[in-house]
Structures are given as structure tokens and as C-alpha cells.
Scaffold this active site. Sequence first.
Site, PDB file in Angstrom:
ATOM      1  N   ALA A 126      37.760 -16.666  -3.410  1.00 53.34           N
ATOM      2  CA  ALA A 126      38.857 -16.724  -4.377  1.00 53.34           C
ATOM      3  C   ALA A 126      40.158 -16.314  -3.693  1.00 53.34           C
ATOM      4  CB  ALA A 126      38.576 -15.804  -5.567  1.00 53.34           C
ATOM      5  N   SER A 128      44.809 -16.794  -4.156  1.00 54.24           N
ATOM      6  CA  SER A 128      45.839 -16.805  -5.189  1.00 54.24           C
ATOM      7  C   SER A 128      46.101 -18.194  -5.759  1.00 54.24           C
ATOM      8  CB  SER A 128      47.139 -16.236  -4.622  1.00 54.24           C
ATOM      9  OG  SER A 128      47.532 -16.950  -3.466  1.00 54.24           O
ATOM     10  N   LEU A 129      45.865 -19.252  -4.974  1.00 52.77           N
ATOM     11  CA  LEU A 129      46.124 -20.606  -5.459  1.00 52.77           C
ATOM     12  C   LEU A 129      44.879 -21.282  -6.020  1.00 52.77           C
ATOM     13  CD1 LEU A 129      48.458 -22.102  -2.693  1.00 52.77           C
ATOM     14  CD2 LEU A 129      49.066 -20.779  -4.718  1.00 52.77           C
ATOM     15  N   GLN A 131      40.127 -21.242  -6.141  1.00 52.14           N
ATOM     16  CA  GLN A 131      38.863 -20.624  -5.796  1.00 52.14           C
ATOM     17  C   GLN A 131      37.834 -21.712  -5.525  1.00 52.14           C
ATOM     18  OE1 GLN A 131      38.778 -18.124  -9.374  1.00 52.14           O
ATOM     19  NE2 GLN A 131      36.921 -19.211 -10.063  1.00 52.14           N
ATOM     20  N   LYS A 146      36.779 -27.000  -4.409  1.00 49.98           N
ATOM     21  CA  LYS A 146      37.982 -26.176  -4.415  1.00 49.98           C
ATOM     22  C   LYS A 146      38.792 -26.532  -5.665  1.00 49.98           C
ATOM     23  CE  LYS A 146      42.034 -25.182  -1.480  1.00 49.98           C
ATOM     24  NZ  LYS A 146      42.699 -25.517  -0.187  1.00 49.98           N
ATOM     25  N   ASP A 281      46.538 -22.841  10.172  1.00 51.13           N
ATOM     26  CA  ASP A 281      46.208 -21.529   9.602  1.00 51.13           C
ATOM     27  C   ASP A 281      44.877 -21.040  10.187  1.00 51.13           C
ATOM     28  OD1 ASP A 281      46.389 -19.266   8.078  1.00 51.13           O
ATOM     29  OD2 ASP A 281      45.702 -20.206   6.219  1.00 51.13           O
TER      30      ASP A 281
END
Length: 553
Positions: A126, A128-129, A131, A146, A281
Site C-alpha cells: 500500500a 499513497s497513490l 495499493q 494495482k 525509481d
Amino acid sequence: MFAGMRRYGQIADILVKHGFGIAVGELFPGLPHRLLSRGPDGREKGYSVYERIRCAIEELGPTYIKFGQIMSTRRELFPPEMIAELLRLQDQVPPLLFSEIRVILDESLPGWEEKFEYIDPLPVAAASLSQVHRGILSDGTVVAVKIQRPGIGEVIETDLLILTSLAERIERVFPDLRVFNPTGIVRDFSVQIRKELDFTRDGKNAERIRNNMSSIKGIRVPRIFWEVSSRRVLTMEFIDGVRIDDTESIRRMGLDSKDISEKGFAAYLNQIMVDGFFHGDPHPGNLLVMENGDLAFLDFGICMLLRPDRREIFIRLVHGLVTADVDISLQAFSDLGFSIPDEEQELFRDDLYLLLMDYSDYEVSQYDFSKVIIELSEMLRKYQVRVPGEFMRLMKVLGMVTEIALLLDPSFVFNRRVRPYLEEIMQEQYFSPDAIKKEIRTGISSLQALLRIPDQVNLALRRVGEGKIRVDIVADDIRRLQETIDRSTDRMTITLLISSIVIGSSLLIIASDTTIRYCGYIAFTGYAIAVIVGIYIISRAIRMARNSLHRRR
């Protein structure tokens, strides 16, 4: 409008709570003094200002956490202590109940229950945008689903409006900070986070990297199932593994962590310096080591693109830095668009020279590229140099990948690993068929320009003869003009001959893999003739220049 005003109030309250009442008061002079006088939360007594900034950002929510994470790449803007705190920002929130998040499934994938045999109501991750839930398609395929959090798009749009307003206000209230371009930074961030909200783009990024990495053994990128995906739901192949920084679990699986280190570093070098499209990332949660030793990439919301021309410059820059070549590094900085104040350019050159010279005497095993980047970032901040955001993001990716490589293999040396790779890439760039074709096109363009010279000269002489151009000349001028034209014609003829030989030889080299025999020998013979004729032209030009100077004397 009311939601925006309420959010402004929440932001001001959080900033004051963490001890930034003075800054809030300067930005918003109309706020009551009693709201600004409250000091830091009791739990934060003794915290540094940078720790309090991090705590405030985490409380402000997902938009500001994402913004802080991106700002952690801008080492040239902030002091090292603040960068260290920004790197600690956690994008983890309590998961929503499945009954809350299935609203997005119902809206984005009507009839989804017929396509899935099962979706686990408990998420495996999970943020912030979104889960992620484990699921099974109707054909038995195990997948990861997602799902975007309900209402997160509206929250982020409101926060982006507020961030833009704050950046504009900061530039008005604190003019000295304009050099850091706050509005430009927020604008770039707005583009990036809106891209992350579009899961279709996430899936397209995954497919592109999957195709690029398909020829590299031991690299896995999950397959995307588009029939059960949308802008707010992304269904992909479920990949089971351990985080790449879980060295203990990697050893228990009987895998060689040094091999994993080499595999991951090589994959990123290939993405950045060959493909020009890379996973942006690389934190350990997005890199999983599978039981069979494969390295899997996850989460493609942040991917970066490098155009071929920018990629070539970046390769030259990294090569200049790892070889401590000041001239190459400075030229690459200039080509990348680094904005250095005119009055400080010489000082900047001196400091860069000293920085690289300090490392030039190191043995390869002692050379620490990460320290070079940190010191370079501090130097850029010292001179308030405007740096393209893509450069610092690239540096962050390389830094994170290097840290992971060192964690898995303490004997890893960036300089030793990357230098031969860079030299091989540069050699391929300069001698590849594409590069030769480019030079041929340039040669043809030059020939076309040369062929237009006689027409331009004739046009000019015709206009003189028609009286459209008035000139005053004497006999000596006519004689010198005639000699000049004769010499130019001779040189142009010889130049055309040399160019034709060079182009023909290049075409023969390209054709050397065909059934034509001895193409390479013929081509190099042509190059040799061109060199000999070129030396003759140069020596003749020098001799004529000396004779002309002698006559004048």
C-alpha cells in the site's frame, strides 16, 4: 474553491505546528499572530530544522511526499543534511478496506468479476497513490492488481494548485530564491505526478522496458494484461521474490549476491546509455530477486527518456568525470545547458579543475564516483548554477544503483566497472553504420554547398556586368581577383575529388559484409589516396601563402 481554502488552512496549520510560523507569516501576512506563535510539536523538541521539514512533509500527505522525494535528487539546490532527510521520506500509508477500493474496480472495469476468479481483499502493498492486491484471472493466471486510491486525483490537483501558488509567492516574497526557479520546479513536478496517475502510461513503460531488456539474460519485467487494465487499474504478471537489499534471504536461496549486483548494474547501464529509456525509481522495493536468480523490475510510474543527442552528451560527461578530464566535462556541461553566470565562469572552471585533479591521482580501486557527484553538487549549489532536472535525476539513479551494487558486493568499484563500458559505447557510436551514414550525409551536404559556389560567383559577376552592383577596381585588383578565382576553382575541384573518394570508400566499408570481395582493401586504399592528396593541398597552400607574403615585402 472552499476545498482549496480549507486545504490552505491545513497546510498553514501543519507548517506552524512543526515550527515554521515565521515563514508562514511572511508568505501570508494576513494570518492572525496567535496562529503563528505556536512552536514545534513537543515530540520534535531537539530536532534539527531539516528533520522538522521532513516530518511536516510526511504529514502534508502524498503530493508533498512525492515532491520531497523528487527534490531529494536536487543536490545542487539543498545542503547535504536536507537531502539526507528528504531521502528518508516514506511513501507508506495504512491500506484501505477492499470495500472502499472496489469502487474504482466497478467504475474502471465494468464486469470485472467475470474476468477474475479471485482478488485477495488484503493488499500485498500500500502506498499513497495506490495499493496492490494479488489476484487470479479466470484462466488461472496469477496476477498483481494495482488499484488507484479513490479521490486521490482530486486531492493531488488541489495540492498542485496550492504548490504553484506557493512557488509564485515565494519568488515574490524572497527574490533571492528566484535563481532556484521554484515555479519551474513545481511545473516539472506537476507533469511528472500527473503521469504517475495514469496507469496506462505505467503499463506502456513496462512493455517498452520489457522489450528493451528481452535480450538480457536474467532480467524480468512483468507482462501487462490490457484486457483487465485501465487508467486507474493496472493488472500485471505476479512476480514473487525478495527485495534486492535483503542480502540474508538472497544467501539463504543459495544465490551469489555479487552476480546479482553485476546483473542489476549492467541492466541499468544498458537502459540509460544504450536504450535511452530507463526505470527511474530504483529503490529496493521495486527490485526483486527471484528464487532462480533472475532480477525483476517493478513499478514503472517513473521512467525517464534521453534523446540520442542528450544521451551522447551524458555519456561524454560521465566519461570525463571518471577519467578526471576537465575539458571533456566542461564541454559536456555546456552542451547540457548548464547556466553558469558569466562573471563566475572562470572561477567555476578552476574549482572543477581542482575537484577532478584531486581524484585523478587515485588508483581505480580508490576512486569513489559517488563522492565526486556529492562534491560536484555542492559546487553547483555554491555557484547557484541552474542545472537541468534530468541531469540530477540521472545522477540520483546512478547513485542509488551504485549503493545497491555496493551492498550486494562490497568489492564493487564504479570507476572500474563503468569505464570500459563507456569506452565500448563511445567506440560503437563513432564507428557504427549509423554514424558513418550520418557523416556521409554531412559530406553530401557539404558537396552540395560547394557545387553552388560557381553559380553564386557567376550570379555576382553578372550583376556586376549589368551595373546592379557598383565597384571600384584597378588593374591590380582584376589580376588578383583572377588569380584568386583560378586558385579557388582548382581547390574546389580537388576538394570535390577527395570528398568523392572518401564517400565512396565509406560506402564500400558499409558494403564490406556483402558478397563483393576486397571491399575493405579498396576502401582503405581510397582513404590513403585522400590523405596524400590532402597533404599535398595543405603544403601547396602554405607554399603559396609564403610566396604571397614574400611578394608583398
